[in-house]
Scaffold this motif. Structure first.
Motif, PDB file in Angstrom:
ATOM      1  N   THR A   1      35.777  20.695  45.844  1.00 53.14           N
ATOM      2  CA  THR A   1      36.510  21.735  44.932  1.00 53.14           C
ATOM      3  C   THR A   1      35.375  22.305  44.276  1.00 53.14           C
ATOM      4  OG1 THR A   1      37.001  19.954  43.494  1.00 53.14           O
ATOM      5  CG2 THR A   1      38.665  20.645  44.979  1.00 53.14           C
ATOM      6  N   HIS A   2      35.589  23.581  43.781  1.00 49.26           N
ATOM      7  CA  HIS A   2      34.702  24.243  43.003  1.00 49.26           C
ATOM      8  C   HIS A   2      35.055  24.326  41.686  1.00 49.26           C
ATOM      9  CE1 HIS A   2      31.695  24.935  46.351  1.00 49.26           C
ATOM     10  NE2 HIS A   2      32.789  25.458  46.957  1.00 49.26           N
ATOM     11  N   PRO A   3      34.234  24.400  40.539  1.00 50.90           N
ATOM     12  CA  PRO A   3      34.673  24.527  39.104  1.00 50.90           C
ATOM     13  C   PRO A   3      35.081  25.829  38.969  1.00 50.90           C
ATOM     14  CG  PRO A   3      32.361  23.973  39.162  1.00 50.90           C
ATOM     15  CD  PRO A   3      32.859  23.766  40.681  1.00 50.90           C
ATOM     16  N   LEU A   4      34.448  26.833  39.631  1.00 51.57           N
ATOM     17  CA  LEU A   4      34.620  28.424  39.275  1.00 51.57           C
ATOM     18  C   LEU A   4      35.169  29.115  40.645  1.00 51.57           C
ATOM     19  CD1 LEU A   4      31.578  29.225  37.041  1.00 51.57           C
ATOM     20  CD2 LEU A   4      33.594  28.515  36.328  1.00 51.57           C
ATOM     21  N   SER A   5      35.980  29.836  40.228  1.00 49.79           N
ATOM     22  CA  SER A   5      36.576  30.894  41.678  1.00 49.79           C
ATOM     23  C   SER A   5      35.465  31.859  41.445  1.00 49.79           C
ATOM     24  CB  SER A   5      37.729  31.532  41.242  1.00 49.79           C
ATOM     25  OG  SER A   5      37.813  32.216  40.088  1.00 49.79           O
ATOM     26  N   PRO A   6      35.283  32.865  42.707  1.00 44.98           N
ATOM     27  CA  PRO A   6      34.370  34.011  42.441  1.00 44.98           C
ATOM     28  C   PRO A   6      34.729  34.801  41.132  1.00 44.98           C
ATOM     29  CG  PRO A   6      35.048  33.594  44.830  1.00 44.98           C
ATOM     30  CD  PRO A   6      35.996  32.403  43.929  1.00 44.98           C
ATOM     31  N   GLN A   7      36.215  34.936  40.933  1.00 44.45           N
ATOM     32  CA  GLN A   7      36.280  35.884  39.711  1.00 44.45           C
ATOM     33  C   GLN A   7      35.940  35.314  38.609  1.00 44.45           C
ATOM     34  OE1 GLN A   7      38.658  34.731  42.129  1.00 44.45           O
ATOM     35  NE2 GLN A   7      39.866  36.786  42.585  1.00 44.45           N
TER      36      GLN A   7
ATOM     37  N   PRO B   1      40.461  45.895  41.364  1.00 42.56           N
ATOM     38  CA  PRO B   1      41.049  45.106  42.446  1.00 42.56           C
ATOM     39  C   PRO B   1      40.637  43.605  42.548  1.00 42.56           C
ATOM     40  CG  PRO B   1      40.375  47.302  42.867  1.00 42.56           C
ATOM     41  CD  PRO B   1      39.719  46.902  41.685  1.00 42.56           C
ATOM     42  N   ILE B   2      39.360  43.316  42.285  1.00 42.55           N
ATOM     43  CA  ILE B   2      38.780  41.951  42.602  1.00 42.55           C
ATOM     44  C   ILE B   2      39.465  40.993  41.601  1.00 42.55           C
ATOM     45  CG2 ILE B   2      36.932  42.133  41.139  1.00 42.55           C
ATOM     46  CD1 ILE B   2      35.116  40.415  43.281  1.00 42.55           C
ATOM     47  N   PHE B   3      40.090  41.656  40.361  1.00 44.66           N
ATOM     48  CA  PHE B   3      40.848  40.723  39.577  1.00 44.66           C
ATOM     49  C   PHE B   3      42.325  40.659  39.817  1.00 44.66           C
ATOM     50  CE2 PHE B   3      36.688  41.603  37.286  1.00 44.66           C
ATOM     51  CZ  PHE B   3      36.013  40.492  37.525  1.00 44.66           C
ATOM     52  N   ALA B   4      42.816  41.241  40.743  1.00 48.33           N
ATOM     53  CA  ALA B   4      44.250  41.227  40.759  1.00 48.33           C
ATOM     54  C   ALA B   4      45.113  39.979  40.605  1.00 48.33           C
ATOM     55  CB  ALA B   4      44.591  41.928  42.322  1.00 48.33           C
ATOM     56  N   ASP B   5      44.480  38.868  41.034  1.00 49.47           N
ATOM     57  CA  ASP B   5      45.088  37.714  41.029  1.00 49.47           C
ATOM     58  C   ASP B   5      44.448  36.726  39.986  1.00 49.47           C
ATOM     59  OD1 ASP B   5      42.908  37.179  42.581  1.00 49.47           O
ATOM     60  OD2 ASP B   5      43.902  35.946  43.843  1.00 49.47           O
ATOM     61  N   PHE B   6      43.872  37.288  39.071  1.00 51.17           N
ATOM     62  CA  PHE B   6      43.069  36.371  38.208  1.00 51.17           C
ATOM     63  C   PHE B   6      43.886  36.216  37.009  1.00 51.17           C
ATOM     64  CE2 PHE B   6      40.121  36.173  34.630  1.00 51.17           C
ATOM     65  CZ  PHE B   6      39.354  35.012  34.851  1.00 51.17           C
ATOM     66  N   ASP B   7      43.899  35.034  36.344  1.00 52.42           N
ATOM     67  CA  ASP B   7      44.599  34.601  35.215  1.00 52.42           C
ATOM     68  C   ASP B   7      43.830  34.959  34.007  1.00 52.42           C
ATOM     69  OD1 ASP B   7      46.250  33.709  33.110  1.00 52.42           O
ATOM     70  OD2 ASP B   7      46.080  31.575  33.862  1.00 52.42           O
ATOM     71  N   THR B   8      44.133  36.330  33.477  1.00 49.07           N
ATOM     72  CA  THR B   8      43.591  36.689  32.322  1.00 49.07           C
ATOM     73  C   THR B   8      43.457  35.566  31.305  1.00 49.07           C
ATOM     74  OG1 THR B   8      45.417  37.682  31.344  1.00 49.07           O
ATOM     75  CG2 THR B   8      44.184  39.106  32.659  1.00 49.07           C
ATOM     76  N   ASP B   9      44.348  34.803  31.116  1.00 50.25           N
ATOM     77  CA  ASP B   9      44.418  33.756  29.920  1.00 50.25           C
ATOM     78  C   ASP B   9      43.134  32.859  30.241  1.00 50.25           C
ATOM     79  OD1 ASP B   9      46.402  34.752  28.858  1.00 50.25           O
ATOM     80  OD2 ASP B   9      47.693  33.220  29.755  1.00 50.25           O
ATOM     81  N   HIS B  10      42.562  32.890  31.469  1.00 49.94           N
ATOM     82  CA  HIS B  10      41.397  31.913  31.552  1.00 49.94           C
ATOM     83  C   HIS B  10      40.074  32.421  30.997  1.00 49.94           C
ATOM     84  CE1 HIS B  10      39.716  28.537  33.905  1.00 49.94           C
ATOM     85  NE2 HIS B  10      38.901  29.472  34.777  1.00 49.94           N
ATOM     86  N   VAL B  11      40.015  33.747  30.531  1.00 45.88           N
ATOM     87  CA  VAL B  11      38.768  34.337  29.971  1.00 45.88           C
ATOM     88  C   VAL B  11      38.298  33.451  28.822  1.00 45.88           C
ATOM     89  CG1 VAL B  11      38.104  36.476  28.933  1.00 45.88           C
ATOM     90  CG2 VAL B  11      39.347  36.674  30.819  1.00 45.88           C
TER      91      VAL B  11
ATOM     92  N   ILE C   1      34.928  43.933  29.270  1.00 48.76           N
ATOM     93  CA  ILE C   1      35.422  42.870  29.948  1.00 48.76           C
ATOM     94  C   ILE C   1      36.800  42.812  30.330  1.00 48.76           C
ATOM     95  CG2 ILE C   1      35.418  40.265  30.026  1.00 48.76           C
ATOM     96  CD1 ILE C   1      32.746  40.309  28.276  1.00 48.76           C
ATOM     97  N   ASP C   2      37.512  43.079  29.153  1.00 49.01           N
ATOM     98  CA  ASP C   2      39.126  43.191  29.160  1.00 49.01           C
ATOM     99  C   ASP C   2      39.300  44.297  30.273  1.00 49.01           C
ATOM    100  OD1 ASP C   2      41.502  42.172  28.488  1.00 49.01           O
ATOM    101  OD2 ASP C   2      41.682  44.231  27.329  1.00 49.01           O
ATOM    102  N   SER C   3      38.757  45.405  30.061  1.00 53.66           N
ATOM    103  CA  SER C   3      39.332  46.376  30.986  1.00 53.66           C
ATOM    104  C   SER C   3      38.882  46.079  32.445  1.00 53.66           C
ATOM    105  CB  SER C   3      38.328  47.832  30.486  1.00 53.66           C
ATOM    106  OG  SER C   3      38.629  48.898  31.575  1.00 53.66           O
ATOM    107  N   ALA C   4      37.597  45.604  32.681  1.00 58.21           N
ATOM    108  CA  ALA C   4      37.279  45.402  34.223  1.00 58.21           C
ATOM    109  C   ALA C   4      38.328  44.093  34.676  1.00 58.21           C
ATOM    110  CB  ALA C   4      36.013  44.543  34.192  1.00 58.21           C
ATOM    111  N   VAL C   5      38.686  43.207  33.995  1.00 61.35           N
ATOM    112  CA  VAL C   5      39.680  42.030  34.332  1.00 61.35           C
ATOM    113  C   VAL C   5      40.967  42.622  34.615  1.00 61.35           C
ATOM    114  CG1 VAL C   5      40.645  39.979  33.569  1.00 61.35           C
ATOM    115  CG2 VAL C   5      38.475  40.320  33.330  1.00 61.35           C
TER     116      VAL C   5
END
Length: 140
Positions: free
Chosen positions: A5-11, A44-54, A36-40
């Motif tokens: 398991t990896h500690p970080l996803s690509p996002q 599209p690369i952040f479509a399934d990214f949990d913004t709370d993780h920032v 940063i907020d705008s990009a996230v």
């Protein structure tokens, strides 16, 4: 055999690099946070990214920057967890954050140079990415 398991996803890696650029001059600017907020929120690369993780990624980067070899550790995490096909994307996002406030500071330029080196970004491709960031963030 256990699954590694990896500690970080690509996002996570992309966001961590953006945060690192913002923190590089020890003065996180609102325009950089907005970028940063705008990009996230928009790319599209952040479509399934949990913004709370920032927030936790910002804490990770800050903790790494406090260590003597923290930047090397960050790049190790990036190399281990970010597929090569996203290296230019990572550099483009980093350039956008650096250019967000209209001024490139010495610390940001040094970090961008280090990112180019660590991700083996071709110099000609890097110049095109940098020019695009400059064009997107020019002001009157």
């Amino acid at each position: 055999m256990t699954e590694e398991t990896h500690p970080l996803s690509p996002q996570d890696c992309l966001v961590a690099l953006m945060i690192a650029v913002s923190m590089s001059d020890e003065n996180v600017r609102t325009s950089e946070l907005v970028k940063i907020d705008s990009a996230v929120n928009m790319l599209p690369i952040f479509a399934d990214f949990d913004t709370d993780h920032v927030r936790s990624l910002a804490s990770l980067v800050a903790d790494l920057f406090e260590q003597e070899d923290g930047l090397d550790a960050l790049f190790g995490l990036i190399r281990d967890n970010l597929p090569e096909r996203f290296f230019e994307t990572a550099y483009a996002l980093a350039c956008d954050v650096a250019a967000a406030d209209g001024t490139l500071r010495e610390a940001e330029l040094r970090l961008l140079e280090e990112i180019r080196y660590e991700l083996d970004i071709d110099r000609l491709h890097a110049a095109a990415i940098e020019r695009g960031a400059r064009a997107r963030h020019i002001s009157l």
